[in-house]
Design a protein around this motif. Structure first.
Motif, mmCIF file in Angstrom:
data_model
loop_
_atom_site.group_PDB
_atom_site.id
_atom_site.type_symbol
_atom_site.label_atom_id
_atom_site.label_comp_id
_atom_site.label_asym_id
_atom_site.label_seq_id
_atom_site.Cartn_x
_atom_site.Cartn_y
_atom_site.Cartn_z
ATOM 1 N N LEU A 96 53.240 52.916 7.241
ATOM 2 C CA LEU A 96 51.925 53.462 6.904
ATOM 3 C C LEU A 96 51.908 54.984 6.945
ATOM 4 N N THR A 97 52.709 55.580 7.828
ATOM 5 C CA THR A 97 52.783 57.051 7.876
ATOM 6 C C THR A 97 53.528 57.581 6.665
ATOM 7 N N TRP A 98 54.614 56.899 6.277
ATOM 8 C CA TRP A 98 55.391 57.293 5.104
ATOM 9 C C TRP A 98 54.507 57.272 3.864
ATOM 10 N N ARG A 99 53.642 56.270 3.785
ATOM 11 C CA ARG A 99 52.760 56.158 2.620
ATOM 12 C C ARG A 99 51.475 56.968 2.777
ATOM 13 N N GLU A 100 51.378 57.721 3.878
ATOM 14 C CA GLU A 100 50.250 58.616 4.146
ATOM 15 C C GLU A 100 48.928 57.867 4.300
ATOM 16 N N ILE A 101 49.013 56.617 4.766
ATOM 17 C CA ILE A 101 47.810 55.855 5.084
ATOM 18 C C ILE A 101 47.363 56.197 6.503
ATOM 19 N N LEU A 102 48.338 56.381 7.390
ATOM 20 C CA LEU A 102 48.060 56.813 8.765
ATOM 21 C C LEU A 102 48.325 58.304 8.888
ATOM 22 N N PRO A 103 47.455 59.032 9.585
ATOM 23 C CA PRO A 103 47.722 60.458 9.808
ATOM 24 C C PRO A 103 48.841 60.635 10.830
ATOM 25 N N LEU A 104 49.544 61.741 10.719
ATOM 26 C CA LEU A 104 50.695 61.995 11.585
ATOM 27 C C LEU A 104 50.294 62.085 13.049
ATOM 28 N N TRP A 105 49.083 62.610 13.327
ATOM 29 C CA TRP A 105 48.681 62.775 14.730
ATOM 30 C C TRP A 105 48.522 61.426 15.438
ATOM 31 N N LEU A 106 48.026 60.414 14.711
ATOM 32 C CA LEU A 106 47.862 59.097 15.314
ATOM 33 C C LEU A 106 49.229 58.464 15.590
ATOM 34 N N THR A 107 50.135 58.600 14.637
ATOM 35 C CA THR A 107 51.487 58.084 14.827
ATOM 36 C C THR A 107 52.151 58.754 16.021
ATOM 37 N N ALA A 108 51.985 60.080 16.124
ATOM 38 C CA ALA A 108 52.576 60.827 17.233
ATOM 39 C C ALA A 108 51.998 60.368 18.572
ATOM 40 N N ALA A 109 50.686 60.090 18.608
ATOM 41 C CA ALA A 109 50.038 59.651 19.849
ATOM 42 C C ALA A 109 50.597 58.310 20.307
ATOM 43 N N LEU A 110 50.789 57.382 19.367
ATOM 44 C CA LEU A 110 51.308 56.063 19.712
ATOM 45 C C LEU A 110 52.788 56.121 20.101
ATOM 46 N N LEU A 111 53.565 56.954 19.394
ATOM 47 C CA LEU A 111 54.986 57.081 19.724
ATOM 48 C C LEU A 111 55.185 57.790 21.061
ATOM 49 N N ALA A 112 54.305 58.738 21.377
ATOM 50 C CA ALA A 112 54.389 59.438 22.668
ATOM 51 C C ALA A 112 54.163 58.464 23.815
ATOM 52 N N ARG A 113 53.251 57.522 23.619
ATOM 53 C CA ARG A 113 53.009 56.503 24.646
ATOM 54 C C ARG A 113 54.236 55.632 24.835
ATOM 55 N N GLU A 114 54.905 55.265 23.728
ATOM 56 C CA GLU A 114 56.115 54.459 23.819
ATOM 57 C C GLU A 114 57.225 55.222 24.541
ATOM 58 N N GLY A 174 41.058 52.944 16.653
ATOM 59 C CA GLY A 174 40.535 53.770 17.745
ATOM 60 C C GLY A 174 40.584 53.046 19.074
ATOM 61 N N TRP A 175 40.078 51.810 19.095
ATOM 62 C CA TRP A 175 40.106 51.010 20.315
ATOM 63 C C TRP A 175 41.541 50.728 20.744
ATOM 64 N N GLY A 176 42.385 50.363 19.790
ATOM 65 C CA GLY A 176 43.767 50.035 20.112
ATOM 66 C C GLY A 176 44.521 51.201 20.720
ATOM 67 N N THR A 177 44.355 52.396 20.146
ATOM 68 C CA THR A 177 45.039 53.584 20.661
ATOM 69 C C THR A 177 44.555 53.926 22.057
ATOM 70 N N THR A 178 43.248 53.848 22.268
ATOM 71 C CA THR A 178 42.681 54.132 23.594
ATOM 72 C C THR A 178 43.210 53.153 24.637
ATOM 73 N N LEU A 179 43.169 51.867 24.313
ATOM 74 C CA LEU A 179 43.657 50.850 25.247
ATOM 75 C C LEU A 179 45.163 50.963 25.457
ATOM 76 N N TYR A 180 45.884 51.338 24.413
ATOM 77 C CA TYR A 180 47.344 51.490 24.491
ATOM 78 C C TYR A 180 47.712 52.548 25.524
ATOM 79 N N TRP A 181 46.979 53.677 25.475
ATOM 80 C CA TRP A 181 47.232 54.743 26.436
ATOM 81 C C TRP A 181 46.736 54.366 27.828
ATOM 82 N N TRP A 182 45.616 53.680 27.901
ATOM 83 C CA TRP A 182 45.093 53.241 29.186
ATOM 84 C C TRP A 182 46.098 52.318 29.880
ATOM 85 N N ALA A 183 46.635 51.353 29.124
ATOM 86 C CA ALA A 183 47.646 50.448 29.671
ATOM 87 C C ALA A 183 48.890 51.224 30.096
#
Length: 202
Positions: A96-114, A174-183
């Motif tokens: 989704l990031t490659w196809r520019e459907i997801l913004p880079l900042w959201l991808t970075a936030a999720l990858l940083a959590r991983e 939005g909910w998923g990213t918030t909960l992902y970081w909370w977890a």
């Protein structure tokens, strides 16, 4: 709060839940190929990609449900299930990031959590502990993200359906990213307590 599993574990490998988890893992490269076909001059295959993603969600539900019902919870299953979850999230983020459907900042936030979680697992291993168990919050986060991604993929189009998919897709994201970081933060707290107790014991 951790998911406490009190049922007896089995060392069997070829159980129905494990086979379902293996099938989910096999679907990861297929999904990524389908979602990226348009970027390499191929036809758009979003419908097939959505189908693979939906099937992965169904098997994700079934493998855990059947493992508990049939007393087929296994050490391998405990590894395969979260591995499949993370690989689907990673492959979807890439596509989704490659196809520019997801913004880079959201991808970075999720990858940083991983990345943060990988550091925690490394610390636990250094102290002789296994990886932290999946908690309810982490499962809820994964569920929200796995709902968000197909909706956002569906939003890459025109018409009222795409507009509606975008609204709900971003709400789940939005909910998923918030909960992902909370977890993730709860995992850090858990690791800190274990390591602190280990140091105190020494």
């Amino acid at each position: 709060m951790e998911v406490q599993e009190t049922r007896v574990q089995t060392d069997r490998v070829l159980t129905i839940p494990n086979i379902l988890s293996m099938a989910r893992l096999a679907g990861v490269p297929l999904f990524l190929w389908l979602i990226l076909r348009p970027e390499f001059g191929g036809p758009k295959s979003d419908g097939w990609a959505l189908l693979v993603l939906m099937l992965s969600g169904v098997t994700d539900y079934l493998d855990g449900k059947l493992a508990r019902r049939w007393n087929q919870i296994s050490s391998l299953g405990r590894l395969l299930d979260p591995a499949a979850d993370r690989l689907y999230i990673l492959s979807t983020l890439v596509g989704l990031t490659w196809r520019e459907i997801l913004p880079l900042w959201l991808t970075a936030a999720l990858l940083a959590r991983e990345a943060m979680l990988l550091v925690m697992v490394w610390i636990l291993r250094r102290h002789g502990y296994p990886p932290p168990q999946v908690n309810f919050l982490g499962k809820a986060a994964t569920f929200n993200l796995m709902c968000a991604f197909p909706l956002l993929l569906l939003s890459d189009g025109s018409g009222w359906l795409a507009s509606l998919a975008a609204v709900f897709g971003w709400a789940f994201a939005g909910w998923g990213t918030t909960l992902y970081w909370w977890a993730g933060i709860l995992y850090v707290v858990q690791v800190r307590r274990l390591v602190k107790a280990d140091i105190t014991a020494d």
